[in-house]
Structures are given as structure tokens and as C-alpha cells.
Motif scaffolding. Structure first.
Motif, short mmCIF file in Angstrom:
data_model
loop_
_atom_site.label_atom_id
_atom_site.label_comp_id
_atom_site.label_asym_id
_atom_site.label_seq_id
_atom_site.Cartn_x
_atom_site.Cartn_y
_atom_site.Cartn_z
N LYS A 137 9.71 -0.05 -14.14
CA LYS A 137 9.83 1.03 -13.16
C LYS A 137 11.14 0.91 -12.40
CE LYS A 137 7.35 3.07 -9.23
NZ LYS A 137 6.13 2.96 -8.37
N GLU A 138 11.51 -0.30 -12.05
CA GLU A 138 12.75 -0.54 -11.32
C GLU A 138 13.97 -0.17 -12.15
OE1 GLU A 138 15.24 -1.72 -8.21
OE2 GLU A 138 13.05 -1.50 -8.19
N SER A 139 13.93 -0.48 -13.44
CA SER A 139 15.09 -0.23 -14.31
C SER A 139 15.03 1.13 -15.00
CB SER A 139 15.17 -1.32 -15.39
OG SER A 139 14.08 -1.23 -16.29
N LYS A 140 13.91 1.84 -14.83
CA LYS A 140 13.65 3.06 -15.61
C LYS A 140 13.87 2.77 -17.09
CE LYS A 140 14.61 6.38 -11.91
NZ LYS A 140 13.17 6.49 -11.61
N GLY A 141 13.17 1.73 -17.52
CA GLY A 141 13.34 1.21 -18.87
C GLY A 141 12.53 1.92 -19.92
N ALA A 142 12.43 1.27 -21.08
CA ALA A 142 11.78 1.88 -22.23
C ALA A 142 10.90 0.87 -22.95
CB ALA A 142 12.83 2.43 -23.19
N ILE A 143 9.93 1.42 -23.65
CA ILE A 143 9.04 0.64 -24.50
C ILE A 143 9.12 1.23 -25.90
CG2 ILE A 143 6.65 -0.04 -24.95
CD1 ILE A 143 6.18 0.51 -21.86
N VAL A 144 9.37 0.37 -26.89
CA VAL A 144 9.32 0.80 -28.28
C VAL A 144 8.27 -0.04 -28.99
CG1 VAL A 144 10.59 1.08 -30.44
CG2 VAL A 144 11.76 1.46 -28.27
N ASN A 145 7.22 0.61 -29.42
CA ASN A 145 6.16 -0.07 -30.15
C ASN A 145 6.44 0.01 -31.65
OD1 ASN A 145 4.61 -0.59 -27.77
ND2 ASN A 145 3.94 1.55 -27.80
N ILE A 146 6.10 -1.04 -32.37
CA ILE A 146 6.28 -1.04 -33.82
C ILE A 146 4.91 -0.86 -34.47
CG2 ILE A 146 7.19 -2.24 -35.82
CD1 ILE A 146 9.28 -1.46 -33.68
N GLY A 147 4.71 0.32 -35.04
CA GLY A 147 3.46 0.64 -35.72
C GLY A 147 3.60 0.40 -37.20
N THR A 148 3.01 1.28 -38.00
CA THR A 148 3.12 1.17 -39.45
C THR A 148 2.80 2.51 -40.10
OG1 THR A 148 2.28 0.09 -41.45
CG2 THR A 148 0.73 0.37 -39.65
N ALA A 149 3.49 2.80 -41.19
CA ALA A 149 3.19 4.00 -41.97
C ALA A 149 1.87 3.85 -42.71
CB ALA A 149 4.33 4.28 -42.96
N VAL A 150 1.33 2.65 -42.78
CA VAL A 150 0.01 2.43 -43.38
C VAL A 150 -1.04 3.30 -42.70
CG1 VAL A 150 -1.85 0.72 -43.67
CG2 VAL A 150 0.51 0.10 -44.21
N SER A 151 -0.84 3.55 -41.40
CA SER A 151 -1.81 4.34 -40.62
C SER A 151 -1.84 5.81 -41.03
CB SER A 151 -1.49 4.23 -39.13
OG SER A 151 -1.58 2.91 -38.68
N ARG A 152 -0.87 6.25 -41.81
CA ARG A 152 -0.81 7.67 -42.18
C ARG A 152 -1.87 8.07 -43.20
NH1 ARG A 152 1.04 7.12 -38.55
NH2 ARG A 152 3.12 7.34 -37.68
N ASN A 153 -2.37 7.10 -43.96
CA ASN A 153 -3.33 7.40 -45.02
C ASN A 153 -4.45 6.38 -44.99
OD1 ASN A 153 -1.97 9.63 -46.58
ND2 ASN A 153 -0.34 8.11 -46.66
N ALA A 154 -5.44 6.58 -45.87
CA ALA A 154 -6.49 5.57 -46.01
C ALA A 154 -5.85 4.26 -46.46
CB ALA A 154 -7.52 6.03 -47.05
#
Length: 254
Positions: A129-146
Motif C-alpha cells: 500500500k505504501e509503495s503502490k506496488g504490484a502482485i504477479v501470481n504464477i498460475g498454469t495453463a493446465v487450469s484451462r482444460n480438464a
């Protein structure tokens, strides 16, 4: 403004930062002027990476530890006094047929892929909040399909995508942006690493996946890292709550 100006003096946390996408991200951030706290379980790998540059601090910790978020933030704040970016890169998964479901394994996958990022974001909230920063989560394309036999890996990463969108809305008032990168099959050693496949089987999977990618090859870390830095940059002021799939078209296959 150059990329070095953008990151000069900034502080990033990269979980799972001693190998694969995490290490490549750390290297790119440091080259651009940032200071980086990396985490992981392998003390030797962490020490090797930290010794390569005095802008890198290493913390040996298991993301499944419920206190990991607070410990990580305290380490970064103690060293540099600010946090501008969190890259939730640590991940857990295992080939798990229905007949072999084990509550402890499922709980561990959930702890690393869902609970740990949540605890880290909570712990870092004030600093971001102080830095007005960012969060980048690393997901997976595996979640796109069964994902037979990878159901809990895919499901927990899908949960992380939902958290991304929810956090983006909740934290927007504080100027904190939250996005996810969902990589396809990338050469990182994950198949023989946290997936635990024998080398021969991993090679078979790699060959099979490469044949499924419309753009004709498995990914490499340099396909992913520029997007992490772009989404994490303070120059990117108006993009939040997005899930960017970077997979050579792999998830579009029928």
C-alpha cells in the motif's frame, strides 16, 4: 524512462526464486536494478543464487509453513525497508490418480498454491500500500482444460486465478495491482522437480507436450519473464485483475 530507471532501488519478493521461472525472474529484476528476496527449500541453491549478486537476499523456508508469509515480509523489510513487487511463483503438484488420493498430499498442494500466496499478500499489504506496488501470481495453463491425474494442481491454480481477480478489486483502492501469468509447458525442471517424475517419463511428457503446442515447441523462461516484469512494473498503472496465458496456443488444443 528506461527499464533500469523503472526498477532502480525497488524491492521484489520472488518465492521459489532459486530455479526455473523464479530464478529467471530474479536475474532479470536484478539486471534491471531491483533488489530481490528469494525463497525456497534448497539451502545450497539459495546460497548459490544469493552469492551471485549482492542485490539478492535468500531465505530458506517452505511455503507450506503457515508462518512463511510473515517471515518473508520481515526479511525483506529488515534488509531494504520496502516492498514493490511480490511474485507468487512457488508451486506444488503431483500426479495423483483418483485411486491414490491422499489427504496430506492434497493439503500440501493447497497449502503451497493457495494458502501461502494468501498469507504473503496479507503480510505484505501495508508495505505494498505504501509503495503502490504490484502482485504477479504464477498460475498454469493446465487450469484451462480438464487435467486427469493433475486435478488438484489445476484446481488450486484456478483458485489462485480467482484470488487474483478478487484481490485486484479489493486492493484497487490502495493502488495495488494484481495479475496472473499462466504459463504453458515451459522447460524448468518442474516435471522431475516438484512433480517427481522419473527422468525417462519426464522426457516422454516433454515430447508429447511439444507436439501439442501449435507454435511448435515447449516454452522457455524467456517467454514468460518479460510479461512478469511488465505486469509488475510501476509504469503499468491501469491493468489489474487479468490472467494472461502464455503457452504457444497449447491450451487451445481440442
Amino acid at each position: 524512462m528506461t527499464e533500469n530507471d523503472t526498477w532502480q532501488g525497488k524491492v521484489a519478493i520472488v518465492t521459489g526464486g532459486s530455479s526455473g521461472i523464479g530464478l529467471a525472474t530474479t536475474t532479470a529484476l536484478v539486471a534491471s536494478g531491483a533488489n530481490v528476496l528469494i525463497t525456497g527449500r534448497n539451502a545450497d541453491k539459495l546460497a548459490e543464487v544469493a552469492a551471485s549478486n549482492d542485490q539478492i537476499e535468500a531465505l530458506q523456508i517452505d511455503s507450506a509453513d503457515v508462518t512463511s508469509g510473515q517471515q518473508i515480509v520481515e526479511a525483506a523489510m529488515s534488509r531494504w525497508g520496502r516492498i514493490d513487487l511480490i511474485v507468487n511463483n512457488s508451486g506444488a503438484g503431483q500426479l495423483l490418480p483418483v485411486g491414490e488420493y491422499d489427504a496430506e498430499i492434497i493439503a500440501k498442494i493447497s497449502a503451497v498454491n493457495v494458502v501461502a500466496p494468501s498469507q504473503l499478500v496479507k503480510a505484505a499489504y501495508t508495505a505494498l500500500k505504501e509503495s503502490k506496488g504490484a502482485i504477479v501470481n504464477i498460475g498454469t495453463a493446465v487450469s484451462r482444460n480438464a487435467a486427469p491425474m493433475l486435478a488438484h494442481y489445476g484446481a488450486t491454480k484456478a483458485a489462485l486465478e480467482h484470488l487474483t481477480k478478487s484481490w485486484a478489486v479489493e486492493l484497487a483502492k490502495d493502488g495495488i495491482r494484481v495479475n496472473t501469468i499462466a504459463p504453458g509447458p515451459v522447460k524448468t525442471g518442474a516435471l522431475t522437480g516438484f512433480m517427481g517424475l522419473p527422468e525417462e517419463m519426464a522426457q516422454q511428457v516433454e515430447t508429447q507436450e511439444a507436439a501439442q503446442v501449435p507454435l511448435g515447441r515447449r516454452g522457455v523462461t524467456s517467454d514468460i519473464v518479460p510479461w512478469i516484469l511488465r505486469l509488475g512494473s510501476s509504469e503499468n498503472e491501469w491493468l489489474t485483475g487479468q490472467v494472461l496465458t502464455v503457452d504457444g496456443g497449447w491450451s487451445l488444443r481440442s
